[in-house]
Design a protein around this motif. Sequence first.
Motif, mmCIF file in Angstrom:
data_model
loop_
_atom_site.group_PDB
_atom_site.id
_atom_site.type_symbol
_atom_site.label_atom_id
_atom_site.label_comp_id
_atom_site.label_asym_id
_atom_site.label_seq_id
_atom_site.Cartn_x
_atom_site.Cartn_y
_atom_site.Cartn_z
ATOM 1 N N PRO A 1 -9.824 -7.795 -0.252
ATOM 2 C CA PRO A 1 -10.019 -8.414 1.063
ATOM 3 C C PRO A 1 -8.843 -9.270 1.492
ATOM 4 O O PRO A 1 -8.446 -9.256 2.667
ATOM 5 C CB PRO A 1 -11.300 -9.238 0.868
ATOM 6 N N SER A 2 -8.244 -9.997 0.553
ATOM 7 C CA SER A 2 -7.085 -10.834 0.894
ATOM 8 C C SER A 2 -5.857 -9.989 1.174
ATOM 9 O O SER A 2 -5.046 -10.323 2.048
ATOM 10 C CB SER A 2 -6.802 -11.822 -0.247
ATOM 11 N N VAL A 3 -5.690 -8.886 0.425
ATOM 12 C CA VAL A 3 -4.583 -7.974 0.701
ATOM 13 C C VAL A 3 -4.735 -7.381 2.098
ATOM 14 O O VAL A 3 -3.781 -7.331 2.885
ATOM 15 C CB VAL A 3 -4.519 -6.852 -0.357
ATOM 16 N N ALA A 4 -5.949 -6.946 2.415
ATOM 17 C CA ALA A 4 -6.205 -6.340 3.723
ATOM 18 C C ALA A 4 -5.959 -7.335 4.855
ATOM 19 O O ALA A 4 -5.386 -6.977 5.895
ATOM 20 C CB ALA A 4 -7.641 -5.814 3.776
ATOM 21 N N LEU A 5 -6.387 -8.582 4.664
ATOM 22 C CA LEU A 5 -6.173 -9.557 5.751
ATOM 23 C C LEU A 5 -4.693 -9.871 5.909
ATOM 24 O O LEU A 5 -4.227 -10.147 7.022
ATOM 25 C CB LEU A 5 -7.014 -10.815 5.530
ATOM 26 N N GLY A 6 -3.936 -9.803 4.803
ATOM 27 C CA GLY A 6 -2.491 -10.005 4.918
ATOM 28 C C GLY A 6 -1.837 -8.924 5.748
ATOM 29 O O GLY A 6 -0.961 -9.205 6.589
ATOM 30 N N VAL A 7 -2.263 -7.676 5.539
ATOM 31 C CA VAL A 7 -1.736 -6.567 6.342
ATOM 32 C C VAL A 7 -2.165 -6.719 7.796
ATOM 33 O O VAL A 7 -1.376 -6.511 8.728
ATOM 34 C CB VAL A 7 -2.210 -5.221 5.758
#
Length: 285
Positions: free
Chosen positions: A122-128
Amino acid sequence: MNNEQLTDLQKIALNVREHIIRMSTDGGCFTGASLSATDLVVYLYKQFLNITKETLNDPGRDYLFLSKGHDVPALYGTFVELGWLPVERLNNHLSTRDSIYWHPNVKVPGIEFHSGSLGHLPSVALGVALDCKITGSPNKVVCILGDGELNEGSVWEAVLVANAYKLDNLLFVVDRNFFQANMPTEELIPLEPLVDKFSAFGAAVKRIDGHDFTALDDALSIFPFQSGKLNVLIADTRRGKGLPSIEARADRWFCNFTHDEVGALLAELHGEHTATLESETLVVR
């Protein structure tokens, strides 16, 4: 979505379930969990995401992150049906000769990020998604989570941050099959009321039958759900969907069937009979 598209989705989902069942031997895989997510993965790639075999590395593509990484048989099976992955490679499942394993591997075309450590993506996705917002790119970013994964505090931190930055280009899809590993979620750490919890954290939330393609299409026909808010789609599903003999069973998260049992399960999938399984394989990881 017209009838032809609906029929196509149903056919692809059936084929993906066949791939999952065939991968459930010679070492096994997370069969029950993958079957619950199949319809979600198929719909997202066929109807929602702007990505093709030719645009896998295009900066303008949409992104999907499978945070519930143990569902990778559903993802690889979908890639086969999309023509991104040769079906023969599925025979290398768990072989040291290939990158096909129990969790997503970026060496496989179409995989955006390694996963398996629950609560991480989820944190990786929000970074993108944040990068896309900053650069003004129209990309949609999707992250599929397991319901048991919601016990990870990092998931809720990601929800807070996503809403703080008004990431309405980001969609969290929760595969709500009501099991966490080998226990019902509500017996371990109760999750409900999920709609109220996500709403309280600032997200725009919808809840649907995750095996109903029409319901999925209706829910995602307007995106974002609400301007300036993280989108959360809670998809109610059944572990082992498509195989009545293993549906909604705590001991059918990870399965390692014999070849004869695989044959019986494939017949059951096509409605020929209900499989009688000799093994009671249970691997808890």
